[in-house]
Scaffold this motif. Structure first.
Motif, PDB file in Angstrom:
ATOM      1  N   LEU A 289     -12.509 -19.688 -15.941  1.00 60.98           N
ATOM      2  CA  LEU A 289     -11.315 -19.685 -15.321  1.00 60.98           C
ATOM      3  C   LEU A 289     -10.184 -18.726 -15.462  1.00 60.98           C
ATOM      4  CD1 LEU A 289     -10.035 -21.448 -12.628  1.00 60.98           C
ATOM      5  CD2 LEU A 289      -9.256 -22.700 -13.975  1.00 60.98           C
ATOM      6  N   GLN A 290      -9.760 -17.267 -15.429  1.00 61.62           N
ATOM      7  CA  GLN A 290      -8.792 -16.464 -15.669  1.00 61.62           C
ATOM      8  C   GLN A 290      -8.002 -17.004 -14.940  1.00 61.62           C
ATOM      9  OE1 GLN A 290      -9.253 -13.747 -17.353  1.00 61.62           O
ATOM     10  NE2 GLN A 290      -7.136 -14.460 -16.850  1.00 61.62           N
TER      11      GLN A 290
ATOM     12  N   ARG B 295      -8.309 -17.324 -20.691  1.00 60.31           N
ATOM     13  CA  ARG B 295      -9.656 -17.461 -19.506  1.00 60.31           C
ATOM     14  C   ARG B 295     -10.351 -19.031 -20.148  1.00 60.31           C
ATOM     15  NH1 ARG B 295     -14.466 -13.394 -18.090  1.00 60.31           N
ATOM     16  NH2 ARG B 295     -15.399 -14.111 -21.016  1.00 60.31           N
ATOM     17  N   LEU B 296     -10.758 -19.525 -19.159  1.00 64.32           N
ATOM     18  CA  LEU B 296     -11.455 -20.468 -19.710  1.00 64.32           C
ATOM     19  C   LEU B 296     -12.687 -20.129 -19.242  1.00 64.32           C
ATOM     20  CD1 LEU B 296      -9.799 -23.323 -18.929  1.00 64.32           C
ATOM     21  CD2 LEU B 296      -9.100 -22.191 -20.706  1.00 64.32           C
TER      22      LEU B 296
ATOM     23  N   GLY C 205     -12.331 -22.127 -24.774  1.00 67.34           N
ATOM     24  CA  GLY C 205     -11.317 -21.473 -24.239  1.00 67.34           C
ATOM     25  C   GLY C 205      -9.096 -21.441 -23.940  1.00 67.34           C
ATOM     26  N   GLY C 206      -9.672 -22.875 -24.140  1.00 70.34           N
ATOM     27  CA  GLY C 206      -7.746 -22.959 -24.116  1.00 70.34           C
ATOM     28  C   GLY C 206      -7.391 -22.872 -25.716  1.00 70.34           C
ATOM     29  N   GLY C 207      -5.701 -22.531 -25.266  1.00 71.42           N
ATOM     30  CA  GLY C 207      -5.152 -22.481 -26.423  1.00 71.42           C
ATOM     31  C   GLY C 207      -3.338 -22.902 -25.865  1.00 71.42           C
TER      32      GLY C 207
ATOM     33  N   TRP D  95     -13.462 -26.615 -11.811  1.00 69.71           N
ATOM     34  CA  TRP D  95     -11.970 -26.828 -12.388  1.00 69.71           C
ATOM     35  C   TRP D  95     -10.758 -27.755 -12.173  1.00 69.71           C
ATOM     36  CZ3 TRP D  95     -12.573 -25.146 -17.463  1.00 69.71           C
ATOM     37  CH2 TRP D  95     -13.419 -24.445 -18.051  1.00 69.71           C
ATOM     38  N   PHE D  96     -11.002 -28.425 -13.109  1.00 66.30           N
ATOM     39  CA  PHE D  96      -9.665 -29.553 -13.125  1.00 66.30           C
ATOM     40  C   PHE D  96      -9.210 -29.999 -13.868  1.00 66.30           C
ATOM     41  CE2 PHE D  96     -11.676 -31.454  -9.313  1.00 66.30           C
ATOM     42  CZ  PHE D  96     -12.631 -31.546  -8.964  1.00 66.30           C
ATOM     43  N   ARG D  97      -8.357 -30.229 -14.177  1.00 63.61           N
ATOM     44  CA  ARG D  97      -7.226 -30.517 -15.137  1.00 63.61           C
ATOM     45  C   ARG D  97      -6.225 -31.890 -15.125  1.00 63.61           C
ATOM     46  NH1 ARG D  97      -2.577 -26.191 -13.585  1.00 63.61           N
ATOM     47  NH2 ARG D  97      -1.866 -27.625 -11.604  1.00 63.61           N
ATOM     48  N   GLN D  98      -5.989 -32.598 -16.545  1.00 66.45           N
ATOM     49  CA  GLN D  98      -4.915 -33.363 -16.001  1.00 66.45           C
ATOM     50  C   GLN D  98      -3.959 -33.561 -17.298  1.00 66.45           C
ATOM     51  OE1 GLN D  98      -7.616 -37.328 -17.480  1.00 66.45           O
ATOM     52  NE2 GLN D  98      -6.888 -38.290 -16.258  1.00 66.45           N
TER      53      GLN D  98
END
Length: 123
Positions: free
Chosen positions: A79-80, A18-19, A7-9, A35-38
């Motif tokens: 994840l919206q 929305r992931l 769902g990324g982009g 959900w995490f991010r880097q």
């Protein structure tokens, strides 16, 4: 447990994405998800988590803009992301915590990780 994020982009600031994260291998409804991010050059950070029974917890930086949810019938967590900002640009990872019964924000306590999906927000 196998996790597949999608769902990324690329989206403009103020936009939405929305992931999704599809899980397999264990009883999905019995464990918590996060959900995490880097971002480049930074440590992986907590974004949002949801317990097996639907309780949620958010990082202060995304609260009010992001919503985590789960569909136990589809073995999927979402994840919206609304009102996206350039600082939200990162690789987003979903993860499974098989031991906590709450929405756990601690990255080191998660047991399984998905492969990550890139989110890029342009200004």
């Amino acid at each position: 447990v196998q996790l597949q994020a999608s769902g990324g982009g690329l989206v403009q600031a103020g936009g939405s994405l929305r992931l999704s994260c599809a899980a397999s291998g264990r009883t999905f409804s019995s464990y918590s998800m996060g959900w995490f991010r880097q971002a480049p050059g930074k440590e992986r950070e907590f974004v949002a988590a949801i317990s097996w029974d639907g309780s949620t917890y958010y990082a202060a930086s995304v609260k009010g803009r992001f919503t985590i949810s789960r569909d136990n019938n589809k073995n999927t967590v979402y994840l919206q992301m609304n009102s996206l900002k350039p600082e939200d640009t990162a690789v987003y990872y979903c993860a499974a915590d098989l031991h906590s019964d709450y929405a756990n924000p601690v990255v080191s306590e998660y047991d399984y990780w998905g492969q990550g999906t890139q989110v890029t927000v342009s200004s």
